[in-house]
Structure formats: C-alpha cells, structure tokens
Design an enzyme around this catalytic site. Structure first.
Site, short mmCIF file in Angstrom:
data_model
loop_
_atom_site.label_atom_id
_atom_site.label_comp_id
_atom_site.label_asym_id
_atom_site.label_seq_id
_atom_site.Cartn_x
_atom_site.Cartn_y
_atom_site.Cartn_z
CG HIS A 186 -14.20 11.68 -10.67
ND1 HIS A 186 -14.59 12.84 -11.53
CD2 HIS A 186 -12.51 11.82 -10.43
CE1 HIS A 186 -13.14 13.41 -11.80
NE2 HIS A 186 -12.25 12.85 -11.11
CG ASN A 218 -6.59 16.30 -12.96
OD1 ASN A 218 -5.99 17.44 -13.57
ND2 ASN A 218 -6.48 16.35 -11.65
CG ASN A 230 -5.71 12.32 -11.88
OD1 ASN A 230 -6.74 12.79 -12.02
ND2 ASN A 230 -4.88 12.65 -10.85
#
Length: 215
Positions: free
Chosen positions: A40, A134, A88
């Site tokens: 990520h 997100n 997020n």
C-alpha cells in the site's frame, strides 16, 4: 533500486505542453515503520525517489497533515506531499495543500498502488472513479472533483497472484521478492517520465509507460 537522477538535463522546451503542468505530486501510503515496506506504500516509495531526483527532502508540515518537499523544475515551483493521515484520510492533507497553493485538480498527480495491474505494470489516468481505493476516494471528496491525474503502480490482486489473502491483508504486507523487483523497475520507469508530466506532456508520458507494460 538504481540510484539515478532523471531531472538533471531537462530543458523547459523539451516537451510540447498538452495539459496543465503538474504542480503537486502526492505519494499515497501509511506513515510509520510498520507500513514502510507494504504494498500500500508504493506511492510513498516513488515519491521518495522523486524527492531525490529533484534534489529536495521531505519535512513535516503539521498544518498540511503531511511530509512536504519543495523544489524548482524548469523554472517552476513543484511541491511533493506524503500525507501522514493514514491512507483513508489522505484527502485532508491533499485538500489543505491544494487550497494553500490555489491548485486546480488538473495540476495534481497522485501516485498510488493499483490492485488491477500486475507487478511490473503501470498506467496513467485522469479522472474517473476510485475503484474502491479509499485514498483516492477521500482525495476526490476533498478536491470536489475526480479530475486529478493518477499514476497507478501495479501491485497485483491476491487472486491474480494465486494467493488466498483478503485484499485488506494483502495490501498491508510486503511484496514477494520477484514482485518487489518488478515494482522497483516500474518505479524507475516512472521516474524517467515524470519530467514530461511536470511539463504537461501526458501524451508522451503515457506512450512511454504504457508501451513498456508488455501486457
């Protein structure tokens, strides 16, 4: 990964400007050592190398909820950003910087991991949806528009890589050795075309990157 400075010989007239030049480059990821090597954080990895290439360094800017690096390229100001809000809430940081510098969404380039591309692949895209990412979703809400540019760094999907992991677990683990090598190669390819994107020549950048995907 090779330590190459890609920006040293770029001339202002080297590219035909076809879109708004990029003035804010945002690398997406999660802060802290626990996440540093996870899939990520591919956007952070590329952002760190771009800071090296532009001969600048990140410093904490609490008012912008992120790590900021400022540079000059071809006579223009360029800002690099790594939000420290966790993925997020990336829009909180991106929105604050974009408002301060009075930037349109079209002047923003977001570097992020992409499940729908295999390791070793990369694509440029402007606008569109967030495909469940997100970080992109929050940035779109903060900017009030989907029209920012995205540099999508392939990390693969658990199913496409023959893994039984859930996506949420997959993105928070490091790539396997071969996958990391493929991602590192893609990052070097991205570094080579970022000068074109800073000049607004996304046609050239797209041609160079997409043509080398091999699939």
């Amino acid at each position: 990964m090779r330590r190459v400075l890609y920006f040293t010989n770029t001339r202002p007239d080297a590219y035909a400007t076809m879109s708004d030049p990029i003035r804010l480059i945002v690398g997406l990821g999660n802060p802290g050592p626990d996440y540093e090597t996870t899939r990520h954080n591919a956007g952070f990895w590329l952002a760190d190398h771009l800071a090296d290439d532009l001969r600048t360094a990140f410093a904490l800017e609490k008012g912008f909820f992120g790590m900021l690096a400022k540079a000059r390229h071809a006579g223009e100001n360029v800002v690099l950003l790594k939000p420290i809000t966790y993925m997020n809430r990336s829009g909180q940081s991106v929105g604050a910087v974009a408002r301060f510098y009075k930037l349109a969404p079209e002047q923003v380039l977001v570097l992020h991991d992409e499940l729908d591309l295999l390791p070793g692949q990369v694509k440029i895209k402007q606008g569109g949806g967030h495909a469940g990412h997100n970080g992109l979703k929050d940035i779109q809400a903060a900017l009030g528009s989907p029209n920012f540019w995205r540099l999508r760094i392939g990390i693969g999907h658990p199913r496409s890589l023959g893994l039984a992991q859930q996506v949420a677990d997959f993105v928070l683990h490091p790539p396997r050795r071969e996958e990391q090598q493929q991602i590192d190669t893609v990052i070097d390819r991205c570094r080579a075309v970022v000068p074109a994107m800073l000049a607004g020549d996304f046609a050239l950048a797209t041609r160079e990157l997409h043509g080398a995907n091999g699939a």
